[in-house]
Scaffold this motif. Structure first.
Motif, PDB file in Angstrom:
ATOM      1  N   GLU A   1       0.865  -1.177   0.000  1.00 54.83           N
ATOM      2  CA  GLU A   1       0.000   0.000   0.000  1.00 54.83           C
ATOM      3  C   GLU A   1       0.898   1.222   0.000  1.00 54.83           C
ATOM      4  OE1 GLU A   1      -2.731  -0.279   3.297  1.00 54.83           O
ATOM      5  OE2 GLU A   1      -3.631  -2.101   2.450  1.00 54.83           O
ATOM      6  N   THR A   2       0.393   2.311  -0.569  1.00 56.50           N
ATOM      7  CA  THR A   2       1.237   3.498  -0.723  1.00 56.50           C
ATOM      8  C   THR A   2       0.556   4.727  -0.107  1.00 56.50           C
ATOM      9  OG1 THR A   2       0.292   3.901  -2.905  1.00 56.50           O
ATOM     10  CG2 THR A   2       2.325   2.632  -2.838  1.00 56.50           C
ATOM     11  N   PRO A   3       0.704   4.910   1.211  1.00 55.43           N
ATOM     12  CA  PRO A   3       0.124   6.095   1.845  1.00 55.43           C
ATOM     13  C   PRO A   3       0.602   7.381   1.162  1.00 55.43           C
ATOM     14  CG  PRO A   3       1.145   4.633   3.473  1.00 55.43           C
ATOM     15  CD  PRO A   3       1.510   4.099   2.129  1.00 55.43           C
ATOM     16  N   ALA A   4      -0.342   8.318   0.974  1.00 56.99           N
ATOM     17  CA  ALA A   4      -0.005   9.548   0.243  1.00 56.99           C
ATOM     18  C   ALA A   4       0.832  10.488   1.112  1.00 56.99           C
ATOM     19  CB  ALA A   4      -1.291  10.249  -0.188  1.00 56.99           C
ATOM     20  N   LEU A   5       1.852  11.075   0.521  1.00 56.12           N
ATOM     21  CA  LEU A   5       2.552  12.171   1.189  1.00 56.12           C
ATOM     22  C   LEU A   5       1.550  13.297   1.396  1.00 56.12           C
ATOM     23  CD1 LEU A   5       5.883  12.431  -0.894  1.00 56.12           C
ATOM     24  CD2 LEU A   5       5.507  11.203   1.247  1.00 56.12           C
ATOM     25  N   ASP A   6       1.785  14.170   2.379  1.00 54.22           N
ATOM     26  CA  ASP A   6       0.835  15.279   2.587  1.00 54.22           C
ATOM     27  C   ASP A   6       0.975  16.310   1.457  1.00 54.22           C
ATOM     28  OD1 ASP A   6       2.908  17.018   3.155  1.00 54.22           O
ATOM     29  OD2 ASP A   6       2.566  17.044   5.319  1.00 54.22           O
ATOM     30  N   GLU A   7       0.204  17.393   1.530  1.00 49.50           N
ATOM     31  CA  GLU A   7       0.195  18.325   0.383  1.00 49.50           C
ATOM     32  C   GLU A   7       1.528  19.049   0.204  1.00 49.50           C
ATOM     33  OE1 GLU A   7      -2.010  20.399   3.767  1.00 49.50           O
ATOM     34  OE2 GLU A   7      -1.777  18.377   2.968  1.00 49.50           O
ATOM     35  N   ASP A   8       2.363  19.031   1.269  1.00 50.46           N
ATOM     36  CA  ASP A   8       3.712  19.605   1.127  1.00 50.46           C
ATOM     37  C   ASP A   8       4.753  18.534   0.787  1.00 50.46           C
ATOM     38  OD1 ASP A   8       2.797  22.155   1.805  1.00 50.46           O
ATOM     39  OD2 ASP A   8       2.888  21.658   3.949  1.00 50.46           O
ATOM     40  N   PHE A   9       4.277  17.374   0.363  1.00 49.92           N
ATOM     41  CA  PHE A   9       5.150  16.256  -0.023  1.00 49.92           C
ATOM     42  C   PHE A   9       5.971  15.714   1.145  1.00 49.92           C
ATOM     43  CE2 PHE A   9       4.675  18.476  -4.199  1.00 49.92           C
ATOM     44  CZ  PHE A   9       4.020  17.447  -4.852  1.00 49.92           C
ATOM     45  N   ARG A  10       5.378  15.747   2.351  1.00 45.56           N
ATOM     46  CA  ARG A  10       6.072  15.194   3.516  1.00 45.56           C
ATOM     47  C   ARG A  10       5.437  13.877   3.934  1.00 45.56           C
ATOM     48  NH1 ARG A  10       9.743  18.555   5.812  1.00 45.56           N
ATOM     49  NH2 ARG A  10       9.780  20.561   4.767  1.00 45.56           N
ATOM     50  N   LEU A  11       6.257  12.967   4.484  1.00 42.36           N
ATOM     51  CA  LEU A  11       5.706  11.722   5.027  1.00 42.36           C
ATOM     52  C   LEU A  11       4.906  12.039   6.278  1.00 42.36           C
ATOM     53  CD1 LEU A  11       8.680  10.444   3.774  1.00 42.36           C
ATOM     54  CD2 LEU A  11       7.617   8.462   4.809  1.00 42.36           C
ATOM     55  N   ARG A  12       3.842  11.253   6.508  1.00 43.74           N
ATOM     56  CA  ARG A  12       3.052  11.388   7.727  1.00 43.74           C
ATOM     57  C   ARG A  12       3.262  10.122   8.538  1.00 43.74           C
ATOM     58  NH1 ARG A  12      -2.210  13.643   4.761  1.00 43.74           N
ATOM     59  NH2 ARG A  12      -2.002  11.628   3.751  1.00 43.74           N
ATOM     60  N   ALA A  13       3.831  10.272   9.731  1.00 45.98           N
ATOM     61  CA  ALA A  13       4.169   9.090  10.541  1.00 45.98           C
ATOM     62  C   ALA A  13       2.931   8.229  10.795  1.00 45.98           C
ATOM     63  CB  ALA A  13       4.800   9.538  11.859  1.00 45.98           C
ATOM     64  N   GLU A  14       1.766   8.880  11.059  1.00 43.88           N
ATOM     65  CA  GLU A  14       0.535   8.130  11.410  1.00 43.88           C
ATOM     66  C   GLU A  14       0.155   7.111  10.342  1.00 43.88           C
ATOM     67  OE1 GLU A  14       1.414  11.592  11.627  1.00 43.88           O
ATOM     68  OE2 GLU A  14      -0.541  12.087  10.776  1.00 43.88           O
ATOM     69  N   ASP A  15       0.525   7.392   9.084  1.00 46.20           N
ATOM     70  CA  ASP A  15       0.181   6.463   8.006  1.00 46.20           C
ATOM     71  C   ASP A  15       0.871   5.112   8.157  1.00 46.20           C
ATOM     72  OD1 ASP A  15      -1.360   8.398   6.834  1.00 46.20           O
ATOM     73  OD2 ASP A  15       0.181   9.036   5.414  1.00 46.20           O
ATOM     74  N   TYR A  16       1.904   5.109   9.005  1.00 47.56           N
ATOM     75  CA  TYR A  16       2.693   3.880   9.144  1.00 47.56           C
ATOM     76  C   TYR A  16       2.428   3.193  10.491  1.00 47.56           C
ATOM     77  CZ  TYR A  16       4.682   5.691   4.940  1.00 47.56           C
ATOM     78  OH  TYR A  16       4.803   6.152   3.654  1.00 47.56           O
ATOM     79  N   TYR A  17       1.335   3.608  11.146  1.00 44.17           N
ATOM     80  CA  TYR A  17       0.969   2.978  12.431  1.00 44.17           C
ATOM     81  C   TYR A  17       0.126   1.726  12.197  1.00 44.17           C
ATOM     82  CZ  TYR A  17       2.283   7.436  14.732  1.00 44.17           C
ATOM     83  OH  TYR A  17       2.932   8.547  15.183  1.00 44.17           O
ATOM     84  N   ARG A  18      -0.435   1.593  10.988  1.00 45.17           N
ATOM     85  CA  ARG A  18      -1.341   0.471  10.730  1.00 45.17           C
ATOM     86  C   ARG A  18      -0.554  -0.844  10.560  1.00 45.17           C
ATOM     87  NH1 ARG A  18      -2.662   1.940   4.386  1.00 45.17           N
ATOM     88  NH2 ARG A  18      -2.404   4.099   4.961  1.00 45.17           N
ATOM     89  N   GLU A  19      -1.295  -1.944  10.657  1.00 47.09           N
ATOM     90  CA  GLU A  19      -0.662  -3.260  10.514  1.00 47.09           C
ATOM     91  C   GLU A  19      -0.037  -3.387   9.135  1.00 47.09           C
ATOM     92  OE1 GLU A  19      -1.722  -7.438  11.779  1.00 47.09           O
ATOM     93  OE2 GLU A  19      -3.596  -6.290  11.980  1.00 47.09           O
ATOM     94  N   ASN A  20       1.128  -3.971   9.059  1.00 45.34           N
ATOM     95  CA  ASN A  20       1.783  -4.094   7.752  1.00 45.34           C
ATOM     96  C   ASN A  20       2.791  -5.231   7.749  1.00 45.34           C
ATOM     97  OD1 ASN A  20       4.578  -3.110   8.439  1.00 45.34           O
ATOM     98  ND2 ASN A  20       3.373  -1.379   9.181  1.00 45.34           N
ATOM     99  N   GLY A  21       3.277  -5.536   6.550  1.00 47.03           N
ATOM    100  CA  GLY A  21       4.274  -6.596   6.391  1.00 47.03           C
ATOM    101  C   GLY A  21       5.684  -6.044   6.246  1.00 47.03           C
ATOM    102  N   GLY A  22       5.849  -4.749   6.473  1.00 46.63           N
ATOM    103  CA  GLY A  22       7.157  -4.111   6.344  1.00 46.63           C
ATOM    104  C   GLY A  22       6.988  -2.667   5.930  1.00 46.63           C
ATOM    105  N   VAL A  23       8.025  -1.885   6.175  1.00 45.68           N
ATOM    106  CA  VAL A  23       7.997  -0.461   5.810  1.00 45.68           C
ATOM    107  C   VAL A  23       9.314  -0.149   5.108  1.00 45.68           C
ATOM    108  CG1 VAL A  23       8.021   1.904   6.746  1.00 45.68           C
ATOM    109  CG2 VAL A  23       6.550   0.159   7.800  1.00 45.68           C
ATOM    110  N   VAL A  24       9.239   0.651   4.047  1.00 48.49           N
ATOM    111  CA  VAL A  24      10.471   1.108   3.392  1.00 48.49           C
ATOM    112  C   VAL A  24      10.262   2.533   2.896  1.00 48.49           C
ATOM    113  CG1 VAL A  24       9.829  -0.084   1.213  1.00 48.49           C
ATOM    114  CG2 VAL A  24      12.182   0.635   1.570  1.00 48.49           C
TER     115      VAL A  24
END
Ligand code: PMP
Length: 354
Positions: A125-148
């Protein structure tokens, strides 16, 4: 249709930046370093013994692994090396992302992540960067099989802080988190200090950008010995001799010249700051880059047309015709004289119908 045709793996490959055949191109399209590798690398190249080529290289890549361990103050068992960080990252995807749960990476990021996931049938899954093109930490709190994610991110150049990475790790104890530090030497905070605390963190680096050795193909990963052992198990199940003898020797030689390394980085970051100012004066909106490139859009020009216009002037930059970023150009920081040619061409763009 012939049966075998159905059995061919269907993939949409990654498209690397163009490597033009013509001379005199100003090449600002693949984030290469405009300066040569360290003098120690050139010396090591002259000393190479062609007679050595009849032998296989050391499959454990001992010389390079030990040199990198000493350089970073780590144990050799914490280092894995590969044929560029693309090879290291592909191995890492194969080794660590075997869950049924989706791997997470940003919608706008290094486009190879999506290709490896597709190739290896890894859900993502590809969480969207915010409107200033920054990563949002909360998007990576959900269950997942890995983060990169890359830090600084590509193609935006925007870096996250060490606290941000710590936050992501704190919320992801059950999956491997890969921080791709291809551009970290040009700015941003490295995640290396966190290796002591998080056994599921893998930090990936390359010789292609800050070490001026894209043509040599050297990348490496740092992580706890269990992760590194797992990577080596996969590597030895695939190709024992990934690194050639030349890469092992020149890769080790590069690490001996810290002064030269810092000097080159200093020149590139100084040019980057001047370039950001010049582009702003020319009316570009430029994202805040901690890398060796700038990602910028001009409200008066169509991104694709400006890309083609620069190409017609012999200046190659990178353009991604993708949602959200199709107005932007990614321009690698070159030598000052190359950048001058870029500014001149951009000034000339005002007289074109773009
Ligand atoms: N990660 C990122 C974010 C990159 O931009 C690149 C360069 N294309 C790579 C990894 C791969 O670099 P290399 O294989 O040359 O080490």
């Amino acid at each position: 249709m012939k049966e075998w045709k159905n059995n061919i793996r269907k993939v949409e490959p990654y498209v690397p930046g163009e490597q033009p055949k013509e001379q005199n191109i100003i090449k600002l399209n693949t984030n290469e370093n405009p300066y040569p590798p360290a003098p120690a690398v050139c010396e090591a190249l002259k000393r190479l013994d062609p007679g050595r080529l009849r032998l296989y290289p050391d499959p454990a890549c001992g010389l390079l692994v030990n040199s990198l361990a000493a350089y970073h103050g780590l144990e050799p068992g914490q280092i894995f090396v590969g044929v560029g960080s693309d090879d290291v990252l592909a191995m890492a995807f194969m080794t660590f992302f075997n869950s049924e749960k989706p791997v997470l990476f940003p919608d706008i990021t290094y486009s190879f992540y999506r290709v490896w996931a597709d190739l290896l049938r890894i859900p993502f899954e590809t969480p969207a960067l915010d409107e200033d093109f920054r990563l949002r930490a909360e998007d990576y709190y959900r269950e997942n099989g890995g983060v990169v994610f890359p830090n600084p991110n590509a193609p935006t150049g925007i870096a996250v802080t060490l606290d941000f990475i710590r936050d992501i790790l704190d919320h992801n104890q059950d999956a491997v988190v890969i921080v791709d530090e291809a551009y970290i030497d040009f700015g941003g905070e490295t995640a290396l200090p966190l290796l002591k605390e998080y056994e599921n963190l893998l930090v990936v680096r390359t010789y292609s950008k800050s070490r001026s050795m894209a043509g040599m193909r050297i990348g490496y990963a740092m992580g706890n010995p269990e992760l590194i052992r797992a990577l080596n198990d996969v590597k030895y199940s695939y190709n024992s001799y990934t690194m050639d003898q030349t890469a092992l020797e020149l890769g080790a030689a590069s690490l001996a010249e810290e002064d030269y390394f810092c000097q080159v980085i200093g020149k590139i970051t100084a040019t980057r700051e001047r370039a950001a100012k010049r582009l702003a004066e020319l009316g570009f909106q430029c994202l805040d880059s901690s890398a060796n490139f700038l990602f910028a859009a001009h409200p008066g020009y169509d991104g694709g047309k400006l890309f083609q216009y620069l190409r017609s002037k012999g200046i190659y930059v990178r353009y991604f015709d993708s949602p959200r970023i199709f107005e932007y150009l990614r321009m690698t920081i070159g030598r000052d004289e190359e950048m001058e040619r870029l500014y001149q061409a951009l000034e000339g763009a005002a007289y074109e119908n773009l």
